[in-house]
Design a protein around this motif. Structure first.
Motif, PDB file in Angstrom:
ATOM      1  N   ALA A 101      44.166  43.644  35.081  1.00 44.87           N
ATOM      2  CA  ALA A 101      44.988  42.477  35.408  1.00 44.87           C
ATOM      3  C   ALA A 101      46.168  42.860  36.299  1.00 44.87           C
ATOM      4  O   ALA A 101      46.568  42.090  37.176  1.00 44.87           O
ATOM      5  CB  ALA A 101      45.480  41.804  34.120  1.00 44.87           C
ATOM      6  N   VAL A 102      46.724  44.052  36.094  1.00 46.38           N
ATOM      7  CA  VAL A 102      47.841  44.525  36.926  1.00 46.38           C
ATOM      8  C   VAL A 102      47.391  44.666  38.383  1.00 46.38           C
ATOM      9  O   VAL A 102      48.155  44.373  39.298  1.00 46.38           O
ATOM     10  CB  VAL A 102      48.404  45.857  36.373  1.00 46.38           C
ATOM     11  CG1 VAL A 102      49.260  46.565  37.411  1.00 46.38           C
ATOM     12  CG2 VAL A 102      49.214  45.598  35.109  1.00 46.38           C
ATOM     13  N   GLU A 103      46.157  45.079  38.590  1.00 46.11           N
ATOM     14  CA  GLU A 103      45.636  45.199  39.963  1.00 46.11           C
ATOM     15  C   GLU A 103      45.640  43.853  40.686  1.00 46.11           C
ATOM     16  O   GLU A 103      45.665  43.808  41.904  1.00 46.11           O
ATOM     17  CB  GLU A 103      44.221  45.780  39.932  1.00 46.11           C
ATOM     18  CG  GLU A 103      44.173  47.232  39.491  1.00 46.11           C
ATOM     19  CD  GLU A 103      42.758  47.745  39.307  1.00 46.11           C
ATOM     20  OE1 GLU A 103      41.792  47.028  39.668  1.00 46.11           O
ATOM     21  OE2 GLU A 103      42.618  48.872  38.787  1.00 46.11           O
ATOM     22  N   HIS A 104      45.604  42.756  39.902  1.00 47.65           N
ATOM     23  CA  HIS A 104      45.620  41.407  40.479  1.00 47.65           C
ATOM     24  C   HIS A 104      47.008  40.769  40.359  1.00 47.65           C
ATOM     25  O   HIS A 104      47.131  39.541  40.415  1.00 47.65           O
ATOM     26  CB  HIS A 104      44.575  40.531  39.788  1.00 47.65           C
ATOM     27  CG  HIS A 104      43.177  41.061  39.923  1.00 47.65           C
ATOM     28  ND1 HIS A 104      42.490  41.056  41.113  1.00 47.65           N
ATOM     29  CD2 HIS A 104      42.361  41.648  39.013  1.00 47.65           C
ATOM     30  CE1 HIS A 104      41.303  41.609  40.931  1.00 47.65           C
ATOM     31  NE2 HIS A 104      41.193  41.980  39.668  1.00 47.65           N
ATOM     32  N   ASP A 105      48.031  41.606  40.195  1.00 47.98           N
ATOM     33  CA  ASP A 105      49.429  41.165  40.124  1.00 47.98           C
ATOM     34  C   ASP A 105      49.701  40.175  38.994  1.00 47.98           C
ATOM     35  O   ASP A 105      50.533  39.273  39.133  1.00 47.98           O
ATOM     36  CB  ASP A 105      49.883  40.563  41.459  1.00 47.98           C
ATOM     37  CG  ASP A 105      49.889  41.593  42.577  1.00 47.98           C
ATOM     38  OD1 ASP A 105      49.950  42.796  42.273  1.00 47.98           O
ATOM     39  OD2 ASP A 105      49.826  41.184  43.748  1.00 47.98           O
ATOM     40  N   ASP A 106      49.022  40.333  37.877  1.00 49.04           N
ATOM     41  CA  ASP A 106      49.253  39.484  36.701  1.00 49.04           C
ATOM     42  C   ASP A 106      50.610  39.853  36.098  1.00 49.04           C
ATOM     43  O   ASP A 106      50.813  40.961  35.620  1.00 49.04           O
ATOM     44  CB  ASP A 106      48.117  39.714  35.688  1.00 49.04           C
ATOM     45  CG  ASP A 106      48.233  38.824  34.474  1.00 49.04           C
ATOM     46  OD1 ASP A 106      49.330  38.748  33.885  1.00 49.04           O
ATOM     47  OD2 ASP A 106      47.214  38.233  34.086  1.00 49.04           O
ATOM     48  N   ARG A 107      51.528  38.907  36.123  1.00 52.08           N
ATOM     49  CA  ARG A 107      52.904  39.175  35.681  1.00 52.08           C
ATOM     50  C   ARG A 107      52.998  39.459  34.182  1.00 52.08           C
ATOM     51  O   ARG A 107      53.795  40.290  33.764  1.00 52.08           O
ATOM     52  CB  ARG A 107      53.814  38.014  36.066  1.00 52.08           C
ATOM     53  CG  ARG A 107      53.996  37.942  37.571  1.00 52.08           C
ATOM     54  CD  ARG A 107      54.711  36.678  38.003  1.00 52.08           C
ATOM     55  NE  ARG A 107      54.676  36.595  39.440  1.00 52.08           N
ATOM     56  CZ  ARG A 107      55.758  36.673  40.207  1.00 52.08           C
ATOM     57  NH1 ARG A 107      56.933  36.843  39.673  1.00 52.08           N
ATOM     58  NH2 ARG A 107      55.648  36.595  41.510  1.00 52.08           N
ATOM     59  N   THR A 108      52.200  38.785  33.393  1.00 49.27           N
ATOM     60  CA  THR A 108      52.222  39.033  31.951  1.00 49.27           C
ATOM     61  C   THR A 108      51.735  40.452  31.662  1.00 49.27           C
ATOM     62  O   THR A 108      52.326  41.168  30.853  1.00 49.27           O
ATOM     63  CB  THR A 108      51.366  38.000  31.188  1.00 49.27           C
ATOM     64  OG1 THR A 108      51.839  36.688  31.502  1.00 49.27           O
ATOM     65  CG2 THR A 108      51.419  38.229  29.697  1.00 49.27           C
ATOM     66  N   ALA A 109      50.665  40.858  32.328  1.00 48.43           N
ATOM     67  CA  ALA A 109      50.146  42.220  32.142  1.00 48.43           C
ATOM     68  C   ALA A 109      51.184  43.244  32.597  1.00 48.43           C
ATOM     69  O   ALA A 109      51.356  44.282  31.945  1.00 48.43           O
ATOM     70  CB  ALA A 109      48.839  42.404  32.915  1.00 48.43           C
ATOM     71  N   LEU A 110      51.884  42.953  33.678  1.00 42.91           N
ATOM     72  CA  LEU A 110      52.946  43.844  34.137  1.00 42.91           C
ATOM     73  C   LEU A 110      54.057  43.953  33.097  1.00 42.91           C
ATOM     74  O   LEU A 110      54.574  45.043  32.840  1.00 42.91           O
ATOM     75  CB  LEU A 110      53.517  43.361  35.475  1.00 42.91           C
ATOM     76  CG  LEU A 110      52.680  43.683  36.703  1.00 42.91           C
ATOM     77  CD1 LEU A 110      53.115  42.838  37.893  1.00 42.91           C
ATOM     78  CD2 LEU A 110      52.769  45.151  37.031  1.00 42.91           C
TER      79      LEU A 110
END
Length: 171
Positions: A101-110
């Motif tokens: 999810a971080v690879e897709h810039d997911d803010r919650t995952a970040l």
């Protein structure tokens, strides 16, 4: 589920209290285990089974005492560390989907991964260890930091909501 907020802790006070509590509980377990075994063997005769039962009863009594005392104010530091470990363990079960999810810039995952890295650093500090020897974690921490900067997100997060993990299926 309630949010878990990172709090500053004194590592020396934590380690001191943790050692004292561990020694007290181990001592209580040893005394109660021997006491119960002694009572059982003197009442019913000597046998390995009765000795084992005495030790098991000592463990149960120590566990019950610990359950009663865990919410006392003098256990705050140790309880905080247990809760932190619990949440970090929860997150570690979701690391693969979080990384994707971080690879897709997911803010919650970040946010969750940022909390994870901050929590791991704090736990290492509390235990008197360093995390500088884990190159893979350091690389991931740097990747998350750069992504947060690129998305104009704050460098750190203050808390973690376990409900945020429900978005990510375990792979």
């Amino acid at each position: 589920m309630a949010r878990f907020t990172l709090k500053q802790q004194d590592p020396h006070a934590f380690r001191r209290k943790s050692r004292i509590i561990t020694l007290l509980m181990a001592g209580q377990f040893a005394v109660l285990g021997v006491l119960f075994a002694l009572i059982l063997t003197s009442a019913f005769g000597s046998s390995l089974m009765l000795n084992a039962l005495g030790v098991a009863l000592g463990l149960l009594a120590t566990s019950a005492m610990f359950a009663v005392l865990k919410d006392r104010p003098w256990m705050n530091e140790v309880r905080y560390a247990w809760q932190l470990k619990h949440h970090l363990g929860q997150i570690s079960g979701y690391l693969s989907p979080l990384r994707r999810a971080v690879e897709h810039d997911d803010r919650t995952a970040l946010d969750v991964l940022t909390f994870y890295h901050q929590g791991m650093a704090q736990l290492a500090e509390l235990n008197g260890r360093t995390t500088d020897d884990d190159a893979e974690r350091l690389a991931e921490k740097m990747q998350v930091k750069l992504k947060r900067e690129a998305l104009a997100l704050p460098a750190e997060v203050e808390s973690f909501n376990p409900d945020d993990l429900k978005r990510y299926k375990q792979a």
